[in-house]
Scaffold this active site. Sequence first.
Site, PDB file in Angstrom:
ATOM      1  N   PHE A 110       0.812  -1.221   0.000  1.00  0.00           N
ATOM      2  CA  PHE A 110       0.000   0.000   0.000  1.00  0.00           C
ATOM      3  C   PHE A 110       0.844   1.268   0.000  1.00  0.00           C
ATOM      4  O   PHE A 110       0.383   2.337  -0.402  1.00  0.00           O
ATOM      5  CB  PHE A 110      -0.965  -0.002   1.196  1.00  0.00           C
ATOM      6  CG  PHE A 110      -0.374   0.432   2.507  1.00  0.00           C
ATOM      7  CD1 PHE A 110      -0.543   1.723   2.974  1.00  0.00           C
ATOM      8  CD2 PHE A 110       0.329  -0.461   3.302  1.00  0.00           C
ATOM      9  CE1 PHE A 110      -0.024   2.124   4.198  1.00  0.00           C
ATOM     10  CE2 PHE A 110       0.854  -0.080   4.516  1.00  0.00           C
ATOM     11  CZ  PHE A 110       0.681   1.227   4.968  1.00  0.00           C
ATOM     12  N   LYS A 111       2.099   1.146   0.441  1.00  0.00           N
ATOM     13  CA  LYS A 111       2.963   2.334   0.486  1.00  0.00           C
ATOM     14  C   LYS A 111       3.156   2.955  -0.902  1.00  0.00           C
ATOM     15  O   LYS A 111       3.482   4.137  -1.013  1.00  0.00           O
ATOM     16  CB  LYS A 111       4.326   1.975   1.080  1.00  0.00           C
ATOM     17  CG  LYS A 111       4.289   1.186   2.390  1.00  0.00           C
ATOM     18  CD  LYS A 111       3.792   1.996   3.552  1.00  0.00           C
ATOM     19  CE  LYS A 111       3.689   1.196   4.823  1.00  0.00           C
ATOM     20  NZ  LYS A 111       4.927   0.942   5.519  1.00  0.00           N
ATOM     21  N   ASP A 112       2.966   2.146  -1.958  1.00  0.00           N
ATOM     22  CA  ASP A 112       3.132   2.677  -3.319  1.00  0.00           C
ATOM     23  C   ASP A 112       2.171   3.822  -3.610  1.00  0.00           C
ATOM     24  O   ASP A 112       2.494   4.724  -4.384  1.00  0.00           O
ATOM     25  CB  ASP A 112       2.905   1.571  -4.353  1.00  0.00           C
ATOM     26  CG  ASP A 112       4.028   0.554  -4.392  1.00  0.00           C
ATOM     27  OD1 ASP A 112       5.186   0.943  -4.178  1.00  0.00           O
ATOM     28  OD2 ASP A 112       3.741  -0.632  -4.635  1.00  0.00           O
ATOM     29  N   THR A 144       7.797   0.334   3.563  1.00  0.00           N
ATOM     30  CA  THR A 144       8.074   1.725   3.196  1.00  0.00           C
ATOM     31  C   THR A 144       9.409   1.837   2.462  1.00  0.00           C
ATOM     32  O   THR A 144       9.531   2.571   1.486  1.00  0.00           O
ATOM     33  CB  THR A 144       8.100   2.618   4.450  1.00  0.00           C
ATOM     34  OG1 THR A 144       6.778   2.774   4.938  1.00  0.00           O
ATOM     35  CG2 THR A 144       8.645   4.008   4.133  1.00  0.00           C
TER      36      THR A 144
END
Length: 495
Positions: A110-112, A144
């Site tokens: 999800f960090k993308d 991250t």
Amino acid sequence: MELFHSTRSTASQVTSKQAIRKGIASDGGLFVTDSLGEKKVDIAGLTDLDYQGIARTVLGALLPDFTEEELADCVAGAYGEQWDDAAITPLKPLGDDFILELFHGPTSAFKDVALQILPRFMARTTASDADERIMILTATSGDTGKAALAGFADVPGTGITVFYPDGKVSEVQHLQMATQKGANVQVCAVRGNFDDAQSAVKSIFADGELAWDLENNAHTVLSSANSINVGRLVPQVVYYFAAYAQLLKRQEINAGDEVEFCVPTGNFGDILAGYYAQRLGLPVSKLIVASDKNNVLFDFLTTGTYDRNRPFFTTISPSMDILISSNLERMLYYFADGDTKLISGLMDSLATTGRYDVPADVLAKIRKTFGAGWADEDQVRAAIKDCWDRNHYVIDPHTACAYHTLATTPRTPGVPRVILSTASPYKFPRAVLEALGVEAPASDFACMDTLSQLSGTTAPAALRGLENAEVRFTDVIDVPDMTGYVRDTAMKMAE
């Protein structure tokens, strides 16, 4: 102009561009704005927009000193062909609930969503000196780091150094970072856990002598890609609106109906974005914090006492193995009605004693919005198996924490529930196979192949291809050596 200031003081006011470039306030606080929520997002109009359109709308409300053209360029570059689903964050049914897949970007986490756009934000911040370089400094618990490396690799005018806890990330996560290409990247393992690395990074940002040295001898200023940077946080607000838009389009809800979100979280940024969405007008019924065995957030939301003086557990959900949840400071600021003196006192107490207690009235307000649950290792494994048995759908261990938490949380009649799925199961194939009762092969890559055959899905090419990628970074240092490492890296990159 909407201005930002520290959670610990209103003395220094900066624009959103300055806040993004700086990363963290000079006093160690996090940047917030008192204007949050003054501008609302039109919920009914969401169905006419694709993800990029929703992003332009939401980010326009949160970053007012970026022009419409600047935001449009940032969004177009961040959410394009590097995603393997046109919806960017597709919503899928999961039994009686829904799951929001946040792992379709280049690093399968999800960090993308934030770290594909943060470098583009940075490029549009104004430097005092055109020759000045930004050194992105980041501690990671697993995801991250790679997402930041992928976002900043070879971006002109930047360098990036990532620290991760040695031996406390998965094999895939380690290889994602250690094989990263780019002339401006550096990766280093740290003996200790994520909290040790993150605390050291915060101290480095507050080191005035180092800042002077880097600025004068390497023409470099430090900034952050952790969710302590407001430019990392606000892009995550978008996918809450995107989830709501998809529910509207499917006619699962009508505009104005409330939705509940359950979010696996460690540093509190992913779920704090949901609170920001609520402030912008999204009808959020409840935000449920899902923790792993490191359940410091559950205890805090239950008792009002935040206490990191406890055993640190290394689990199969490593990105959540955190005892100091930095973004909680931003949430406390808002629920304490902007009382910077209170926040400063709480953070001082955390730094000196490892704990703090929030006033009862503040806790009562927090608990109206936030719920909490957690899963131990056996419950995480059972959740992965239950989700597969019931839904023929594979989830990773972090998402499993949320799956278990939601399963043990009483349902509010008529309110749809959405789980945020934060990583591809192929990032943790060994843990997933073991949870499913399948014998795991010796290597994680053979595990990926077995999981693919079992589930009928395909491992992301970028993950499967790591098996033969060249390992570039093998440094391992002690926490006290991190400052010197940053100085040396900055000097080398400036040569």
